[in-house]
Write a protein that holds these residues in place. Sequence first.
Motif, PDB file in Angstrom:
ATOM      1  N   UNK A   5       0.854  -1.195   0.000  1.00 26.99           N
ATOM      2  CA  UNK A   5       0.000   0.000   0.000  1.00 26.99           C
ATOM      3  C   UNK A   5       0.885   1.237   0.000  1.00 26.99           C
ATOM      4  N   UNK A   6       0.580   2.157  -0.910  1.00 25.09           N
ATOM      5  CA  UNK A   6       1.284   3.445  -0.909  1.00 25.09           C
ATOM      6  C   UNK A   6       0.261   4.564  -1.023  1.00 25.09           C
ATOM      7  N   UNK A   7       0.671   5.745  -0.615  1.00 19.33           N
ATOM      8  CA  UNK A   7      -0.213   6.904  -0.793  1.00 19.33           C
ATOM      9  C   UNK A   7       0.213   7.703  -2.023  1.00 19.33           C
ATOM     10  N   UNK A   8       1.422   7.459  -2.497  1.00 16.80           N
ATOM     11  CA  UNK A   8       1.930   8.165  -3.670  1.00 16.80           C
ATOM     12  C   UNK A   8       1.910   7.200  -4.847  1.00 16.80           C
ATOM     13  N   UNK A  19      -3.832   4.122  -1.547  1.00 13.67           N
ATOM     14  CA  UNK A  19      -4.793   4.276  -0.444  1.00 13.67           C
ATOM     15  C   UNK A  19      -6.176   4.749  -0.901  1.00 13.67           C
ATOM     16  N   UNK A  20      -6.219   5.823  -1.686  1.00 16.78           N
ATOM     17  CA  UNK A  20      -7.523   6.413  -1.989  1.00 16.78           C
ATOM     18  C   UNK A  20      -8.326   5.611  -3.011  1.00 16.78           C
ATOM     19  N   UNK A  65      -6.704  -2.603  -8.040  1.00 15.91           N
ATOM     20  CA  UNK A  65      -5.391  -3.005  -7.533  1.00 15.91           C
ATOM     21  C   UNK A  65      -4.582  -3.453  -8.749  1.00 15.91           C
ATOM     22  N   UNK A  66      -3.270  -3.500  -8.599  1.00 15.67           N
ATOM     23  CA  UNK A  66      -2.431  -4.027  -9.679  1.00 15.67           C
ATOM     24  C   UNK A  66      -1.717  -5.253  -9.131  1.00 15.67           C
TER      25      UNK A  66
END
Length: 308
Positions: free
Chosen positions: A229-232, A257-258, A264-265
């Motif tokens: 999980x990343x936010x960027x 995240x958003x 998803x990948x």
Amino acid sequence: MSSEVVEDEISSFFESSPPLKNMDGIIKKLNRFIKLNSSSRGENHQSDWREEDRVCVTSGGTTVPLEQRCVRYIDNFSSGNRGAASTEGTCQPYCRSLPDDPFLECFEFRDKRNIQVHASHLEAVKLAVMDHQAAVADGRLLKLPFSTIYEYLQMLRLIATALKDVGSCSMFYLAAAVSDFYVPWESMTEHKIESGSGPLDIRLAQVPKMLSILRSNWAPNAFCISFKLETDSKILIEKATKALQKYKVHAVVASELSTRKEEVVVVSSSGNVVVRRDCDKPDESIVEYNLIRLIVDRHSTYIKESHS
Ligand code: PAZ
């Protein structure tokens, strides 16, 4: 870092961890569950059981206590929804469709002796209770709750080593959000940290990465899916690709995240596959539906290849 150093760090993490409460009870439940799903299942159950169905799904965040008699902790974000949705098809398994505060919102008092499910939640509660009971009664679901990083990693090791003999037929679907930093138990204060003496400085140590040892020692033949999980979004695929190569897992499910509930990948050596939800198809209105289809398919191929 050499593999010996990593192994030393992992050993000292476990040696200094507070022992699991009720470890014997957990081991008993786990062994009973694995046995039930290994031997005479076909004779006792008319289910569409397949060998590859032995899956350890991790879900939810882990906490890092700041005091041994913990009052304060640092948490890692995860609602547990992905793990829950993936297990149903397990938040808690079978509770996703219930309101966030189910006990307060689902039920109503008709009179002092009668508590009833509110009409608007009746169907969801009925289904959740029925499906959950059936999964437990059939021996298809064993829930092992954890809270701290210490509990999570000790349980993961127990499960992985218990599943070692199942080999390629077992799967690890590691959707939990696991703490990367923690306060080592021996350097943690026993009592509640005093407030009133100004700002608090805490030094967090890095949690040793257990994925490599899960792959190399604990359950080397299991099919292993990790999550990132990343936010960027700009660094997401690069990070997932690095994790794939570093930990030699079979795929990494990357989410931002958003948008994690939309797409998803799935990053693997055979290329990257974008998996989306499809709101027009009731079954596919959650991304986990198509994700699980893809993962189960890949696992089946993996089992066939391991046996050929
Ligand atoms: O639990 P949830 O449905 O709110 O979110 C699931 C998730 C995004 C935490 C999971 O898919 C994930 O990516 N876990 C790994 C997190 C990490 O990078 O440590």
